[in-house]
Scaffold this motif. Structure first.
Motif, short mmCIF file in Angstrom:
data_model
loop_
_atom_site.label_atom_id
_atom_site.label_comp_id
_atom_site.label_asym_id
_atom_site.label_seq_id
_atom_site.Cartn_x
_atom_site.Cartn_y
_atom_site.Cartn_z
N ARG A 300 10.86 14.86 7.31
CA ARG A 300 10.19 13.91 6.41
C ARG A 300 11.03 13.57 5.19
N ARG A 301 12.19 14.25 5.06
CA ARG A 301 13.05 14.12 3.88
C ARG A 301 12.28 14.48 2.60
N GLU A 302 11.45 15.51 2.69
CA GLU A 302 10.69 16.01 1.56
C GLU A 302 11.34 17.33 1.13
N LEU A 303 12.54 17.24 0.56
CA LEU A 303 13.32 18.44 0.28
C LEU A 303 12.91 19.12 -1.01
N ALA A 304 12.02 18.53 -1.78
CA ALA A 304 11.53 19.15 -3.00
C ALA A 304 10.14 18.60 -3.30
N TYR A 305 9.42 19.30 -4.15
CA TYR A 305 8.09 18.88 -4.61
C TYR A 305 7.11 18.58 -3.47
N PRO A 306 6.90 19.56 -2.57
CA PRO A 306 5.91 19.32 -1.51
C PRO A 306 4.55 19.05 -2.10
N GLY A 307 3.86 18.10 -1.52
CA GLY A 307 2.55 17.68 -2.01
C GLY A 307 2.61 16.39 -2.79
N LEU A 308 3.78 16.03 -3.34
CA LEU A 308 3.88 14.82 -4.15
C LEU A 308 3.59 13.58 -3.31
N ALA A 309 4.20 13.49 -2.12
CA ALA A 309 3.98 12.31 -1.28
C ALA A 309 2.52 12.23 -0.81
N ALA A 310 1.92 13.39 -0.51
CA ALA A 310 0.53 13.40 -0.05
C ALA A 310 -0.42 12.93 -1.15
N LEU A 311 -0.21 13.43 -2.38
CA LEU A 311 -1.06 13.00 -3.49
C LEU A 311 -0.83 11.53 -3.81
N CYS A 312 0.42 11.10 -3.74
CA CYS A 312 0.76 9.70 -3.97
C CYS A 312 -0.01 8.80 -2.99
N ALA A 313 -0.04 9.18 -1.72
CA ALA A 313 -0.75 8.39 -0.71
C ALA A 313 -2.24 8.33 -1.02
N ARG A 314 -2.81 9.44 -1.49
CA ARG A 314 -4.24 9.45 -1.84
C ARG A 314 -4.52 8.55 -3.05
N VAL A 315 -3.63 8.56 -4.02
CA VAL A 315 -3.80 7.68 -5.17
C VAL A 315 -3.76 6.22 -4.73
N TYR A 316 -2.80 5.88 -3.88
CA TYR A 316 -2.71 4.51 -3.39
C TYR A 316 -3.97 4.11 -2.63
N ALA A 317 -4.46 4.99 -1.79
CA ALA A 317 -5.67 4.68 -1.03
C ALA A 317 -6.84 4.43 -1.98
N SER A 318 -6.90 5.21 -3.05
CA SER A 318 -8.00 5.05 -4.00
C SER A 318 -7.94 3.72 -4.73
N VAL A 319 -6.76 3.33 -5.20
CA VAL A 319 -6.66 2.08 -5.96
C VAL A 319 -6.83 0.87 -5.04
N GLU A 320 -6.61 1.06 -3.74
CA GLU A 320 -6.82 -0.01 -2.78
C GLU A 320 -8.24 -0.01 -2.21
N GLY A 321 -9.08 0.90 -2.68
CA GLY A 321 -10.46 0.94 -2.22
C GLY A 321 -10.66 1.60 -0.89
N ARG A 322 -9.69 2.42 -0.45
CA ARG A 322 -9.78 3.07 0.85
C ARG A 322 -10.15 4.54 0.76
N GLY A 323 -10.51 5.01 -0.42
CA GLY A 323 -10.88 6.41 -0.58
C GLY A 323 -11.22 6.71 -2.02
#
Length: 351
Positions: A300-323
């Motif tokens: 996944r090329r997630e060599l540091a800060y695990p969880g950052l991409a997952a939280l980022c995706a949740r934030v995006y879903a929220s601002v787009e009205g998907r969660g």
């Protein structure tokens, strides 16, 4: 410098990747093009966003993240309006920059701590609500895959007995002793946000937490939460560096390596045979899960800060009205209040 901070994200070959299937990509900007700005750009693209602009006094650094660069956020917002701002600047600048974002109707995803204190945190959240925007701090540890595993399989441990979190950081190397408590205060939101996810409902009030400082740069916090004891150890001097969670229950335990993002279950059987083989099984658990986790992060090329991409995706879903918002305002304020209390009781100055 910590092991995490020493890792640099590699250039992203799909930097200009097109829209997600069935939806236009979110247009985001980044303020602060240092180490965290680079990792936020990486996470944003992994989540399907288009990084359209970056602001940093060093325009050369900003150019590594986005096609349009600006010396400051004011200039960026005067020229373009992104959907969301990734804020990766020092805490002291957050108030001004987040107010600018809200005034332009821009959602914000900001590095922690969100603000200097509870009063400013509340004011920023109120301002965002009035502007119809969302504001989320970067509490990425609480959203990594290992925590999701615990939430899914928590029934395996029975009734919770002990939630033990330890964060040993090298972030104070070369800093004066007077800075240590302030740096610890800025780490504190991470373990508190994990406790929030593990234990739905309000955290204990500040008066119910015991805080001890057994030695320079080391702080121990403790409270009761339901049937469990919560224990948080923060140290700027203990080595090796670590970020770990041990969740013990009446039937077993989960052990999580939070720096690397993996978790494994430890059976609680108390037979003579299980006691004899415990070191081998625990060692195999660490080795096996660490190897699988490292391979997955490399893919996944997630060599540091695990969880950052997952939280980022949740934030995006929220601002787009998907969660829903991944971290509701009430939880943000709860952590800000406990951080204020920690600063008051340890005599921490600004780090």
């Amino acid at each position: 410098m910590s092991a995490e901070a020493a890792v640099q994200p590699r250039p992203d070959p799909d930097r200009a990747r097109g829209p997600r299937t069935g939806a236009a990509p979110l247009r985001v900007a980044i303020a602060g093009a240092g180490l965290m700005g680079r990792w936020h750009a990486h996470a944003a693209r992994r989540a399907g966003a288009l990084v359209i602009a970056a602001a940093d006094p060093d325009r050369g650094r900003a150019a590594r993240l986005a096609p349009a660069t600006y010396a400051d956020l004011g200039a960026l917002l005067a020229d373009t309006t992104p959907d969301l701002l990734h804020l990766c600047t020092p805490t002291a600048t957050h108030g001004t920059l987040l107010r600018q974002a809200a005034a332009h109707g821009v959602h914000a995803f900001a590095e922690k701590p969100l603000a200097a204190d509870l009063a400013e945190t509340r004011a920023l959240l109120d301002g965002a609500a009035a502007a119809g925007t969302q504001l989320c701090p970067v509490h990425q540890y609480a959203f990594q895959a290992g925590i999701e595993t615990i939430l899914r399989d928590r029934h395996r441990i029975g009734e919770a007995v002990l939630i033990d979190l330890a964060f040993f950081s090298a972030g104070a190397v070369g800093r004066p002793a007077a800075d240590l408590a302030g740096i610890a205060a800025d780490i504190l939101p991470h373990p508190l946000s994990i406790v929030q996810r593990l234990c739905p409902g309000p955290l204990p009030a500040a008066a119910l937490w015991q805080i001890a400082q057994p030695g320079p740069g080391t702080f121990a916090l403790q409270t009761a939460l339901g049937s469990a004891l919560v224990r948080i150890t923060l140290s700027l001097t203990a080595r090796p560096t670590r970020a770990t969670l041990d969740l013990f229950g009446t039937r077993g335990a989960f052990t999580a390596d939070l720096f690397h993002g993996y978790t494994f279950f430890r059976d609680g059987t108390a037979s003579r045979r299980s006691k004899l083989t415990r070191p081998l099984r625990d060692g195999a658990g660490h080795l096996g899960h660490a190897a699988v986790n490292l391979a997955g992060r490399a893919w996944r090329r997630e060599l540091a800060y695990p969880g950052l991409a997952a939280l980022c995706a949740r934030v995006y879903a929220s601002v787009e009205g998907r969660g829903p918002a991944p971290i509701p305002p009430a939880q943000i304020l709860e952590i800000a209040a406990l951080r204020d209390d920690f600063i008051a009781r340890t005599g921490a100055g600004a780090p």
